[in-house]
Design a protein around this motif. Sequence first.
Motif, PDB file in Angstrom:
ATOM      1  N   VAL A  37       0.836  -1.199   0.000  1.00  0.00           N
ATOM      2  CA  VAL A  37       0.000   0.000   0.000  1.00  0.00           C
ATOM      3  C   VAL A  37       0.874   1.253   0.000  1.00  0.00           C
ATOM      4  N   ALA A  38       2.064   1.160   0.605  1.00  0.00           N
ATOM      5  CA  ALA A  38       2.979   2.304   0.642  1.00  0.00           C
ATOM      6  C   ALA A  38       3.369   2.733  -0.771  1.00  0.00           C
ATOM      7  N   VAL A  41       0.543   4.702  -2.197  1.00  0.00           N
ATOM      8  CA  VAL A  41       0.501   6.042  -1.605  1.00  0.00           C
ATOM      9  C   VAL A  41       1.556   6.946  -2.237  1.00  0.00           C
ATOM     10  N   LEU A  44       0.410   7.924  -5.574  1.00  0.00           N
ATOM     11  CA  LEU A  44      -0.667   8.900  -5.406  1.00  0.00           C
ATOM     12  C   LEU A  44      -0.097  10.301  -5.174  1.00  0.00           C
ATOM     13  N   ALA A  45       0.887  10.408  -4.291  1.00  0.00           N
ATOM     14  CA  ALA A  45       1.507  11.707  -4.000  1.00  0.00           C
ATOM     15  C   ALA A  45       2.178  12.285  -5.247  1.00  0.00           C
ATOM     16  N   ALA A 233      -6.666   6.589  -5.015  1.00  0.00           N
ATOM     17  CA  ALA A 233      -7.411   6.858  -3.781  1.00  0.00           C
ATOM     18  C   ALA A 233      -8.425   5.748  -3.519  1.00  0.00           C
ATOM     19  N   VAL A 236      -6.621   2.675  -2.094  1.00  0.00           N
ATOM     20  CA  VAL A 236      -6.245   2.725  -0.672  1.00  0.00           C
ATOM     21  C   VAL A 236      -7.473   2.850   0.224  1.00  0.00           C
ATOM     22  N   SER A 237      -8.680   3.012  -0.400  1.00  0.00           N
ATOM     23  CA  SER A 237      -9.881   3.178   0.419  1.00  0.00           C
ATOM     24  C   SER A 237     -10.174   1.980   1.325  1.00  0.00           C
ATOM     25  N   SER A 239      -7.992   0.142   2.874  1.00  0.00           N
ATOM     26  CA  SER A 239      -7.097   0.337   4.017  1.00  0.00           C
ATOM     27  C   SER A 239      -7.600   1.467   4.896  1.00  0.00           C
ATOM     28  N   ILE A 240      -8.133   2.517   4.240  1.00  0.00           N
ATOM     29  CA  ILE A 240      -8.687   3.639   5.006  1.00  0.00           C
ATOM     30  C   ILE A 240      -9.894   3.177   5.823  1.00  0.00           C
ATOM     31  N   LEU A 261      -8.170  13.528  -0.147  1.00  0.00           N
ATOM     32  CA  LEU A 261      -7.197  13.015  -1.113  1.00  0.00           C
ATOM     33  C   LEU A 261      -7.471  13.565  -2.508  1.00  0.00           C
TER      34      LEU A 261
END
Length: 362
Positions: A37-38, A41, A44-45, A233, A236-237, A239-240, A261
């Motif tokens: 997941v990292a 992310v 995503l950034a 996004a 990762v939802s 995980s969120i 996000l």
Amino acid sequence: MVIMTYALTRHWTTVVPLLAATVLVIAWFTHPAGPAVAIVVLALAGAVLAAVQHAEVVAHRVGEPFGSLVLAVAVTVIEVGLIVTLMISAGPDASTLARDTVFAAVMITCNGIFGLSLLVGALRRRVAVFSAEGAGAALATVATLATLSLVLPTFTTSTPGPQFSGSQLAFAAVASLLLYGLFVMVQTVRHRDDFLPVEAAEADEHEAPPTARAALLSLVLMVVALVGVVGLAKMVSPSIEHGIAVAGLPRSAVGVVIAALVLLPETIAAVRAARRDRVQVSLNLALGSAMASIGLTIPVIAVASIWLDGPLTLGLGATQMVLLALTVVAGVLTVVPGRATLLQGGVHLVLLAGFGVLAVSP
């Protein structure tokens, strides 16, 4: 300066959106978990930063207020797709997802981006200056759209619960679309001057716009980057949602995180504009994004409700309505003078903080 920036950054801003799209495709089929997941992310950034860079190139080519409009609409269209996708996959459990995400977007844009833009502008010039006519018209449109779509369902009696009947939802959808279209026409044609920067930076006034080819390439890459932002996004939802469930937070917090996000590109672009003494551009982004979130989401959700399972809950609760009312009142008092200090920026940021606290601890 924009052309030089484009020349210096075109390599990474070309690679990153394509890389984000690749990660999205891989994640779509592999459903990453744990350390993987990292990577999502990070992609995503990178996609967020690339989208902002390309949005600035496009904005400089087409000029204001078209530049901020392009970014706001592009993000919102993809955001609507994300909401519909999540609602379809979640089934009846997602009856409030559209409401929570749209309301979070309104709070983040009208308090977070709005307040941060004023704060940055006031720190730079002691007083942030903008067009009261343009900002006031945008705020009035946002307030009307939010009331029609998110407040009235709480008080209607045709159906039980904070929901619209079929005819009421159809009216809200048509009214939202027409009102948003009318605002865009006023913003870009009849009263365009009301939405232009009051004090444009001297350097920007002498910059030659990028070529049509460079702007077209940036437009394509911006769309690719924004697709990556929203798609990643969504990846990762889970995980969120798991993290929110483990922390014992209400499910509505999922919509807040997703909206935050998705709105990252506008937030960064607005802050960068405010740092260049273009506060009106920042406000165009903030209020335009809030307007697009409601004006485009409600019509699409109204159509999608035909085949979606379960009820569609749009009405806000009492606490949310109080926050919305306070946001509108503070916004009106802020935009009427056409200038703002650190205090007004701080007021809106405190309202955003209050929204965040009440979202996790109702």
